[in-house]
Design a protein around this motif. Structure first.
Motif, PDB file in Angstrom:
ATOM      1  N   GLY A   1      29.010  44.973  42.305  1.00 53.38           N
ATOM      2  CA  GLY A   1      29.577  44.812  40.854  1.00 53.38           C
ATOM      3  C   GLY A   1      30.397  43.521  40.613  1.00 53.38           C
ATOM      4  N   GLY A   2      30.904  43.031  41.944  1.00 54.49           N
ATOM      5  CA  GLY A   2      31.826  41.853  41.768  1.00 54.49           C
ATOM      6  C   GLY A   2      31.183  40.632  41.362  1.00 54.49           C
ATOM      7  N   GLY A   3      32.053  39.671  41.193  1.00 55.81           N
ATOM      8  CA  GLY A   3      31.502  38.249  40.527  1.00 55.81           C
ATOM      9  C   GLY A   3      32.699  37.624  39.941  1.00 55.81           C
ATOM     10  N   LEU A   4      31.956  36.487  39.162  1.00 59.33           N
ATOM     11  CA  LEU A   4      33.020  35.589  38.757  1.00 59.33           C
ATOM     12  C   LEU A   4      33.109  35.823  37.139  1.00 59.33           C
ATOM     13  CD1 LEU A   4      34.624  32.839  38.706  1.00 59.33           C
ATOM     14  CD2 LEU A   4      32.435  31.802  38.459  1.00 59.33           C
ATOM     15  N   VAL A   5      34.569  35.762  36.807  1.00 57.39           N
ATOM     16  CA  VAL A   5      34.432  36.227  35.389  1.00 57.39           C
ATOM     17  C   VAL A   5      35.797  35.432  34.762  1.00 57.39           C
ATOM     18  CG1 VAL A   5      36.012  38.255  35.749  1.00 57.39           C
ATOM     19  CG2 VAL A   5      34.739  38.169  33.594  1.00 57.39           C
ATOM     20  N   GLN A   6      35.799  35.132  33.882  1.00 48.62           N
ATOM     21  CA  GLN A   6      36.959  34.467  32.988  1.00 48.62           C
ATOM     22  C   GLN A   6      38.012  35.285  32.433  1.00 48.62           C
ATOM     23  OE1 GLN A   6      35.276  32.372  29.381  1.00 48.62           O
ATOM     24  NE2 GLN A   6      35.220  30.382  30.819  1.00 48.62           N
ATOM     25  N   ALA A   7      39.181  34.627  32.723  1.00 43.06           N
ATOM     26  CA  ALA A   7      40.435  35.616  32.173  1.00 43.06           C
ATOM     27  C   ALA A   7      40.268  36.268  31.060  1.00 43.06           C
ATOM     28  CB  ALA A   7      41.583  34.733  32.165  1.00 43.06           C
ATOM     29  N   GLY A   8      40.469  37.645  30.957  1.00 45.70           N
ATOM     30  CA  GLY A   8      40.265  38.325  29.759  1.00 45.70           C
ATOM     31  C   GLY A   8      39.043  39.196  29.862  1.00 45.70           C
ATOM     32  N   GLY A   9      38.153  38.859  30.676  1.00 41.17           N
ATOM     33  CA  GLY A   9      36.866  39.672  30.626  1.00 41.17           C
ATOM     34  C   GLY A   9      37.017  40.846  31.206  1.00 41.17           C
ATOM     35  N   SER A  10      35.621  41.244  31.695  1.00 36.56           N
ATOM     36  CA  SER A  10      35.735  42.682  32.344  1.00 36.56           C
ATOM     37  C   SER A  10      34.421  42.869  33.382  1.00 36.56           C
ATOM     38  CB  SER A  10      35.318  43.807  31.124  1.00 36.56           C
ATOM     39  OG  SER A  10      36.210  43.940  30.244  1.00 36.56           O
ATOM     40  N   LEU A  11      34.823  43.552  34.183  1.00 42.56           N
ATOM     41  CA  LEU A  11      33.841  44.020  35.251  1.00 42.56           C
ATOM     42  C   LEU A  11      33.788  45.605  35.711  1.00 42.56           C
ATOM     43  CD1 LEU A  11      34.187  41.196  37.950  1.00 42.56           C
ATOM     44  CD2 LEU A  11      32.153  41.296  36.698  1.00 42.56           C
ATOM     45  N   ARG A  12      32.635  46.050  36.118  1.00 35.37           N
ATOM     46  CA  ARG A  12      32.624  47.640  36.610  1.00 35.37           C
ATOM     47  C   ARG A  12      32.297  47.401  38.214  1.00 35.37           C
ATOM     48  NH1 ARG A  12      29.544  52.845  34.900  1.00 35.37           N
ATOM     49  NH2 ARG A  12      27.849  51.889  35.654  1.00 35.37           N
ATOM     50  N   LEU A  13      32.922  47.727  38.927  1.00 34.23           N
ATOM     51  CA  LEU A  13      32.770  47.961  40.433  1.00 34.23           C
ATOM     52  C   LEU A  13      32.157  49.305  40.617  1.00 34.23           C
ATOM     53  CD1 LEU A  13      35.721  46.186  42.129  1.00 34.23           C
ATOM     54  CD2 LEU A  13      33.763  45.289  41.216  1.00 34.23           C
ATOM     55  N   SER A  14      31.082  49.503  41.618  1.00 37.37           N
ATOM     56  CA  SER A  14      30.711  50.479  41.756  1.00 37.37           C
ATOM     57  C   SER A  14      30.643  50.872  43.384  1.00 37.37           C
ATOM     58  CB  SER A  14      29.097  50.702  41.442  1.00 37.37           C
ATOM     59  OG  SER A  14      28.846  50.654  40.130  1.00 37.37           O
ATOM     60  N   CYS A  15      30.724  51.939  43.908  1.00 35.39           N
ATOM     61  CA  CYS A  15      30.746  52.215  45.251  1.00 35.39           C
ATOM     62  C   CYS A  15      30.026  53.478  45.419  1.00 35.39           C
ATOM     63  CB  CYS A  15      32.187  52.459  45.673  1.00 35.39           C
ATOM     64  SG  CYS A  15      32.433  52.984  47.603  1.00 35.39           S
ATOM     65  N   VAL A  16      28.773  53.290  46.229  1.00 37.09           N
ATOM     66  CA  VAL A  16      27.917  54.469  46.443  1.00 37.09           C
ATOM     67  C   VAL A  16      28.340  54.841  47.803  1.00 37.09           C
ATOM     68  CG1 VAL A  16      25.505  55.026  46.891  1.00 37.09           C
ATOM     69  CG2 VAL A  16      25.988  53.550  45.097  1.00 37.09           C
TER      70      VAL A  16
END
Length: 124
Positions: free
Chosen positions: A8-23
């Motif tokens: 779920g990681g990646g490159l995002v602009q400030a103010g954006g969102s990401l959701r990380l997952s861990c199985v």
């Protein structure tokens, strides 16, 4: 053998969102506390968030309070980290970890198993 795999990681602009997952696999998910840590270039790995084995208590590092949310899905043996209002200083490799400690651990040394990490980069 206990395994943790983040995504779920990646490159995002400030103010954006990401959701990380861990199985996770190889352990009894519901009997472990879970945590997220991060490591920026040239810095030590630091605590981000943790959740109790029961899922009823969470704890966050001050820099992420109100922006990040840790949660679990026992049916999927998965830990999530929802990250909103991201800032450039959130950039780093994010690791999930599990612990069989008696109480909710907040220190790196108290976690027993770790994933390989996922890169999060926040651009300004």
């Amino acid at each position: 053998q206990v395994q943790l795999v983040e995504s779920g990681g990646g490159l995002v602009q400030a103010g954006g969102s990401l959701r990380l997952s861990c199985v996770t696999s190889g352990h009894t998910f519901s009997l472990s506390h879970k945590g997220w840590f991060r490591q920026a270039p040239g810095k030590d790995r630091e605590f981000v968030a943790a959740i109790t084995r029961s899922g009823d208590t969470t704890y966050y590092a001050d820099p992420v309070k109100g922006r990040f949310t840790i949660s679990t899905d026992n049916a999927k043996n998965t830990v999530y980290l929802q990250m909103n209002s991201l800032k450039p200083e959130d950039t780093g490799v994010y690791y999930c970890a599990v612990s069989e400690a008696a109480r909710l651990p907040l220190r790196r040394i108290e976690y027993d198993f770790w994933g390989q990490g996922t890169q999060v980069t926040v651009s300004s």
